[in-house]
Each structure stands twice: as structure tokens, then as C-alpha cells.
Write a protein that holds these residues in place. Structure first.
Motif, PDB file in Angstrom:
ATOM      1  N   GLY A  48      -9.852  -0.141   3.325  1.00 16.65           N
ATOM      2  CA  GLY A  48      -8.586  -0.404   3.985  1.00 16.65           C
ATOM      3  C   GLY A  48      -8.680  -0.527   5.492  1.00 16.65           C
ATOM      4  O   GLY A  48      -7.822  -1.133   6.130  1.00 16.65           O
TER       5      GLY A  48
ATOM      6  N   SER B 175      -4.999  -1.342  -0.692  1.00 17.90           N
ATOM      7  CA  SER B 175      -5.748  -0.897   0.480  1.00 17.90           C
ATOM      8  C   SER B 175      -6.856   0.090   0.150  1.00 17.90           C
ATOM      9  O   SER B 175      -7.937   0.032   0.746  1.00 17.90           O
TER      10      SER B 175
ATOM     11  N   ASN C 233      -3.254   1.170  -5.246  1.00 22.85           N
ATOM     12  CA  ASN C 233      -2.803   0.221  -4.231  1.00 22.85           C
ATOM     13  C   ASN C 233      -3.988  -0.565  -3.672  1.00 22.85           C
ATOM     14  O   ASN C 233      -5.138  -0.123  -3.708  1.00 22.85           O
TER      15      ASN C 233
ATOM     16  N   HIS D 181       0.841  -1.199   0.000  1.00 20.80           N
ATOM     17  CA  HIS D 181       0.000   0.000   0.000  1.00 20.80           C
ATOM     18  C   HIS D 181       0.877   1.250   0.000  1.00 20.80           C
ATOM     19  O   HIS D 181       2.059   1.208   0.346  1.00 20.80           O
TER      20      HIS D 181
ATOM     21  N   GLN E 108       5.457   1.858  -2.623  1.00 24.71           N
ATOM     22  CA  GLN E 108       4.516   1.175  -1.752  1.00 24.71           C
ATOM     23  C   GLN E 108       5.339   0.444  -0.696  1.00 24.71           C
ATOM     24  O   GLN E 108       6.534   0.217  -0.872  1.00 24.71           O
TER      25      GLN E 108
END
Length: 311
Positions: free
Chosen positions: A196, A237, A235, A137, A286
């Protein structure tokens, strides 16, 4: 992908097919610097690379003291070139950690995270409690202006495990197939804090933040505001869908893009000791906190630097 090859013996290689949208073996472009950016030496401290494109240990810089302008400038250049920097055995106080981070801008806090003794410093005190950082993430992409970077200090480390990994999202973009890059040109994606956090946080705690953090849109491929490099900016999340795409098409593309952080050639893995500090460029990376140390305790404190609107 079908393949039929005639051999000199008159035999033919059997037809074969791999599932589409996977990660395949072969050479990858590993380029640390932006095109035209010179690879200059450092004169005020030593830079020890931990990989070809991401991660370097800085030796000879003291984060517990105010930085001279020239030292701050060299650390900034190292951050842009290596994306995440490691400083061994610093043991900064929360005030010293904040002071170091402020060299890069105003600080921001995340009300969804627990604070330490200092309200501007988030604390991650983990043992047998569930951890929600063990997924690739980028921090707070659900904000209109996600963080520029973060400074993480490990106060207590377990006897084994608890490493953190970072991935270079410029390399991830560089190695996408040309047709994928073309498809992503101008694409935007929705980022939302709810998916997330909802798996680990009671609903009643999240509901009050819905108005404060509505879903936002960011480019799927952002341009770094300093280096000019293009980088993947989605990402697992927080990215929920690509704007204007059919849901199945969006899900399929996002799965492909999420996979890119998993390529080891784009990664660095750091094994902590108590007192170590990491400083990373949140715009370009990330990260993944490996949750393999229960029931032992791991205590980290993080300060975040406010960022800009991705473009």
C-alpha cells in the motif's frame, strides 16, 4: 453461465456466456440495521440520511464542545447504524478534534503519515503531489488491531473535486452468492503495509518499519464487535493473499471481493466544505478519496481511534 431458452415459436435463444466472477445487474439486499435491531428515533439532534444503508448528516450537535453523555450515546448509535456521519461547518481545533475522538477510546498514530501541528493528528496536504488514498481501502488493516474509526476535518477544500466516498461492507457481504459465503467461512487473509505504501514511498523510509509492522492475518469476513453483523474485511491496499489457498485461487477470489466496494448501492459520496467533519466506523467500511482536483490544494487532518483484534 450458459443459457438456452425455447421460445413458443420453436426458435431457441442463442447460447451466451458472461465472464465468471463479475458484478451483475439485479436486485440487491440493502439492510441498514442488524437483524432484530430496532429503528429508534433520535431525540437530541437531527439525522438526515444520505442513502439507504450508509451515510447520514448530523444536525444540531457541536463537536467543538464536550459531549454530554446522552449526546455521545446517540452519536455512537448513529455511527453503528449509518457507518459514517457528517457534521457541517464545525471548524474544530486539533485539540477539539482529539477530544471528540477520545469519546470512543484511546487515540493511535500512524508513523507512515505526515503529522500536522499536533503530533496526534495526521495531515494530508495535497495539491500536485501524488495521492495514495484514491483506492478503496480500510485504514491500517496491517495492524494486529486496526483502527476502530477516524475523525477527518477538511481545513481547506479545492474549488471543485476532492470528494470522499465510503462503502458499507456489511451490504457487500450480504449480497455475495451463497457458494462464495460458504467458501469464505473460516478463511483468513494476510495484510501487509508494504504494497500500500511502496508505490509512493522510498524504500529506505519503509525498511525501518518492517519489524514494527510485520504481516498479520485477519478473517476475510469479520464480525462487528457491537452489532454482530458480518462484513467483508479485505481491501486492495493491504490484503495480499488468503492463507492456505493456491495463489491463483486466492488472487481470483480477492479480485471478486475487492470489486464489491465498487457497487454504488453500497456507497455514499460526500462533497466537502471547509470546516466539515466526517466520523466513520473503520470496522464496517471502506473509503476512497477522489483525486480529481490538481493543481488545487486540499488539506485534511485526521485523528484515529485505536481498535480491537478482528474476529
Amino acid at each position: 453461465m450458459s443459457l438456452t431458452t425455447s421460445l413458443g415459436s420453436g426458435q431457441a435463444l442463442r447460447a451466451s456466456r458472461l465472464p465468471p466472477d463479475g458484478l451483475y445487474e439485479g436486485p440487491r439486499e440493502l439492510r441498514r440495521l442488524a437483524p432484530g435491531q430496532p429503528d429508534r428515533p433520535y431525540t437530541l439532534f437531527d439525522v438526515v440520511p444520505l442513502g439507504p444503508v450508509i451515510g447520514a448528516e448530523i444536525r444540531g450537535a457541536d463537536l467543538t464542545r464536550p459531549l454530554a453523555p446522552a449526546v455521545r450515546e446517540e452519536i455512537d448509535r448513529a455511527l453503528l447504524e449509518w457507518k459514517v456521519l457528517f457534521f457541517r461547518g464545525q471548524h474544530p481545533s486539533p485539540a477539539q478534534q482529539r477530544a471528540f475522538a477520545r469519546n470512543w477510546g484511546e487515540l493511535e498514530t500512524n508513523p507512515l503519515l505526515a503529522a500536522g501541528d499536533d503530533p496526534e493528528v495526521a495531515r494530508f496536504d495535497r495539491s500536485s503531489a501524488p495521492s495514495f488514498e484514491n483506492v478503496w481501502h480500510t485504514d491500517v488493516t496491517f495492524r494486529e488491531r486496526p483502527a476502530l474509526g477516524a475523525v477527518l476535518h477538511l481545513r481547506e477544500v479545492p474549488p471543485y473535486g476532492g470528494d470522499t466516498m465510503w462503502a458499507d461492507m456489511a451490504s457487500a457481504y450480504d449480497n455475495l452468492a451463497p457458494e462464495v459465503k460458504e467458501r469464505l467461512e473460516g478463511a483468513r487473509a494476510v495484510h501487509d503495509f508494504v504494497p500500500g505504501f511502496a508505490r509512493f514511498t522510498p524504500e529506505e523510509r519503509l525498511i525501518p518499519f518492517q519489524d514494527r509492522f510485520p504481516p498479520v492475518e485477519h478473517p476475510v469476513v469479520r464480525t462487528h464487535p457491537v452489532t454482530g453483523r458480518r462484513m467483508l474485511f479485505v481491501n486492495t491496499s493491504f490484503t495480499t493473499r488468503i492463507v492456505g489457498w493456491d495463489r491463483d485461487e486466492s488472487d481470483r477470489m480477492l479480485r471478486l471481493l475487492f470489486q464489491q466496494a465498487h457497487v454504488p448501492e453500497y456507497q455514499v459520496r460526500f462533497t466537502w466544505r471547509a470546516g466539515d467533519v466526517a466520523f466513520w466506523d473503520n470496522r464496517a467500511t471502506q473509503h476512497y478519496a477522489v483525486n480529481d482536483y490538481a493543481p488545487h490544494r486540499r488539506v485534511a487532518e485526521r485523528v484515529a481511534v485505536a481498535g480491537d483484534r478482528p474476529h
